[in-house]
Design a protein around this motif. Sequence first.
Motif, PDB file in Angstrom:
ATOM      1  N   GLU A 149     -14.195   4.294  17.921  1.00 47.81           N
ATOM      2  CA  GLU A 149     -15.580   3.832  17.754  1.00 47.81           C
ATOM      3  C   GLU A 149     -16.559   4.972  18.038  1.00 47.81           C
ATOM      4  OE1 GLU A 149     -18.380   0.751  20.110  1.00 47.81           O
ATOM      5  OE2 GLU A 149     -16.442  -0.061  19.482  1.00 47.81           O
ATOM      6  N   GLN A 150     -16.331   5.730  19.086  1.00 48.67           N
ATOM      7  CA  GLN A 150     -17.187   6.871  19.418  1.00 48.67           C
ATOM      8  C   GLN A 150     -17.083   7.957  18.352  1.00 48.67           C
ATOM      9  OE1 GLN A 150     -15.538   7.735  23.298  1.00 48.67           O
ATOM     10  NE2 GLN A 150     -17.239   6.699  24.364  1.00 48.67           N
ATOM     11  N   ARG A 151     -15.854   8.168  17.835  1.00 46.39           N
ATOM     12  CA  ARG A 151     -15.675   9.159  16.765  1.00 46.39           C
ATOM     13  C   ARG A 151     -16.456   8.774  15.521  1.00 46.39           C
ATOM     14  NH1 ARG A 151     -10.950  12.524  17.896  1.00 46.39           N
ATOM     15  NH2 ARG A 151     -10.850  13.271  15.756  1.00 46.39           N
ATOM     16  N   ALA A 152     -16.437   7.479  15.164  1.00 48.23           N
ATOM     17  CA  ALA A 152     -17.162   7.005  13.972  1.00 48.23           C
ATOM     18  C   ALA A 152     -18.671   7.169  14.165  1.00 48.23           C
ATOM     19  CB  ALA A 152     -16.802   5.550  13.688  1.00 48.23           C
ATOM     20  N   ALA A 153     -19.181   6.860  15.357  1.00 54.38           N
ATOM     21  CA  ALA A 153     -20.610   7.004  15.636  1.00 54.38           C
ATOM     22  C   ALA A 153     -21.025   8.471  15.566  1.00 54.38           C
ATOM     23  CB  ALA A 153     -20.947   6.408  16.996  1.00 54.38           C
ATOM     24  N   GLU A 154     -20.207   9.340  16.148  1.00 53.66           N
ATOM     25  CA  GLU A 154     -20.517  10.777  16.126  1.00 53.66           C
ATOM     26  C   GLU A 154     -20.427  11.326  14.702  1.00 53.66           C
ATOM     27  OE1 GLU A 154     -21.631  14.468  17.734  1.00 53.66           O
ATOM     28  OE2 GLU A 154     -21.780  12.432  18.499  1.00 53.66           O
ATOM     29  N   SER A 155     -19.452  10.870  13.938  1.00 48.95           N
ATOM     30  CA  SER A 155     -19.305  11.301  12.550  1.00 48.95           C
ATOM     31  C   SER A 155     -20.513  10.880  11.728  1.00 48.95           C
ATOM     32  CB  SER A 155     -18.022  10.731  11.957  1.00 48.95           C
ATOM     33  OG  SER A 155     -17.872  11.136  10.627  1.00 48.95           O
ATOM     34  N   SER A 156     -20.997   9.661  11.945  1.00 47.27           N
ATOM     35  CA  SER A 156     -22.183   9.167  11.239  1.00 47.27           C
ATOM     36  C   SER A 156     -23.417  10.005  11.590  1.00 47.27           C
ATOM     37  CB  SER A 156     -22.418   7.702  11.598  1.00 47.27           C
ATOM     38  OG  SER A 156     -23.626   7.256  11.080  1.00 47.27           O
ATOM     39  N   ARG A 157     -23.582  10.320  12.885  1.00 47.98           N
ATOM     40  CA  ARG A 157     -24.722  11.124  13.318  1.00 47.98           C
ATOM     41  C   ARG A 157     -24.672  12.518  12.698  1.00 47.98           C
ATOM     42  NH1 ARG A 157     -26.289  14.953  16.641  1.00 47.98           N
ATOM     43  NH2 ARG A 157     -24.226  15.362  17.506  1.00 47.98           N
ATOM     44  N   LEU A 158     -23.498  13.130  12.685  1.00 50.49           N
ATOM     45  CA  LEU A 158     -23.338  14.466  12.098  1.00 50.49           C
ATOM     46  C   LEU A 158     -23.601  14.454  10.595  1.00 50.49           C
ATOM     47  CD1 LEU A 158     -20.231  15.746  14.080  1.00 50.49           C
ATOM     48  CD2 LEU A 158     -22.583  16.571  14.264  1.00 50.49           C
ATOM     49  N   GLN A 159     -23.187  13.369   9.928  1.00 50.88           N
ATOM     50  CA  GLN A 159     -23.429  13.269   8.490  1.00 50.88           C
ATOM     51  C   GLN A 159     -24.927  13.221   8.195  1.00 50.88           C
ATOM     52  OE1 GLN A 159     -20.925  13.608   6.292  1.00 50.88           O
ATOM     53  NE2 GLN A 159     -22.547  13.734   4.779  1.00 50.88           N
ATOM     54  N   LYS A 160     -25.706  12.550   9.041  1.00 51.89           N
ATOM     55  CA  LYS A 160     -27.165  12.493   8.869  1.00 51.89           C
ATOM     56  C   LYS A 160     -27.794  13.886   9.065  1.00 51.89           C
ATOM     57  CE  LYS A 160     -27.723   7.688  10.294  1.00 51.89           C
ATOM     58  NZ  LYS A 160     -28.192   6.785  11.338  1.00 51.89           N
ATOM     59  N   VAL A 161     -27.299  14.615  10.057  1.00 53.91           N
ATOM     60  CA  VAL A 161     -27.797  15.976  10.297  1.00 53.91           C
ATOM     61  C   VAL A 161     -27.477  16.858   9.095  1.00 53.91           C
ATOM     62  CG1 VAL A 161     -27.539  18.039  11.737  1.00 53.91           C
ATOM     63  CG2 VAL A 161     -27.686  15.789  12.808  1.00 53.91           C
ATOM     64  N   ILE A 162     -26.276  16.741   8.569  1.00 54.69           N
ATOM     65  CA  ILE A 162     -25.884  17.534   7.401  1.00 54.69           C
ATOM     66  C   ILE A 162     -26.763  17.187   6.213  1.00 54.69           C
ATOM     67  CG2 ILE A 162     -24.020  17.908   5.727  1.00 54.69           C
ATOM     68  CD1 ILE A 162     -22.057  17.640   8.101  1.00 54.69           C
ATOM     69  N   ALA A 163     -27.021  15.898   6.010  1.00 56.77           N
ATOM     70  CA  ALA A 163     -27.840  15.469   4.884  1.00 56.77           C
ATOM     71  C   ALA A 163     -29.279  16.003   4.983  1.00 56.77           C
ATOM     72  CB  ALA A 163     -27.856  13.947   4.786  1.00 56.77           C
ATOM     73  N   SER A 164     -29.826  16.070   6.193  1.00 61.41           N
ATOM     74  CA  SER A 164     -31.209  16.509   6.334  1.00 61.41           C
ATOM     75  C   SER A 164     -31.353  18.034   6.387  1.00 61.41           C
ATOM     76  CB  SER A 164     -31.842  15.918   7.584  1.00 61.41           C
ATOM     77  OG  SER A 164     -31.238  16.415   8.761  1.00 61.41           O
TER      78      SER A 164
END
Length: 167
Positions: A149-164
């Motif tokens: 669950e923590q890995r998925a949350a961190e992966s989602s946050r990193l994907q947003k940073v990459i997108a921006s």
Amino acid sequence: MKKISSVLIVGFVLAASSAAFAQYSWIDKDGRRMFSDRPPPADIPEKNVLSQPRGSNAKVVHSQPAPDAAASSPAPAASQPAGVDKSLEEKKKQAEAEEAAKQKAEQQRQAAARAENCKRAMDAKATLDSGMRIRRMNDKGENEVMDDEQRAAESSRLQKVIASDCK
């Protein structure tokens, strides 16, 4: 005797300072009575000059700039409208150029920061996607392993940073 000498001194001072109270008076073009210690302007006719200082029995001399002052003042350039100061224009252009340079430097700094954030986010995302166990320190300073669950949350946050930041 003292009283007489003080009266004479006061009288002498008043007589000597009467030149300081010399005033011209005239009626201006609007019909108002004007007072000044300087002669009236050139557009006031002699008949409108009501009084002038004692000892000034000559005609009223209208003040005009000295010929030296007119010759030494720079004539406005034909290409510039009257009232434009050349040095002020140069300072204004220089200030605008400095402001543009500051903005460009700030944009470059922000672009470099975005590129660094992008690189770090991509590296962290690659580490998360590798499946390797990742340890973090919690608030108490203890090591804990990230669960799914923590890995998925961190992966989602990193994907947003990459997108921006990785545009």
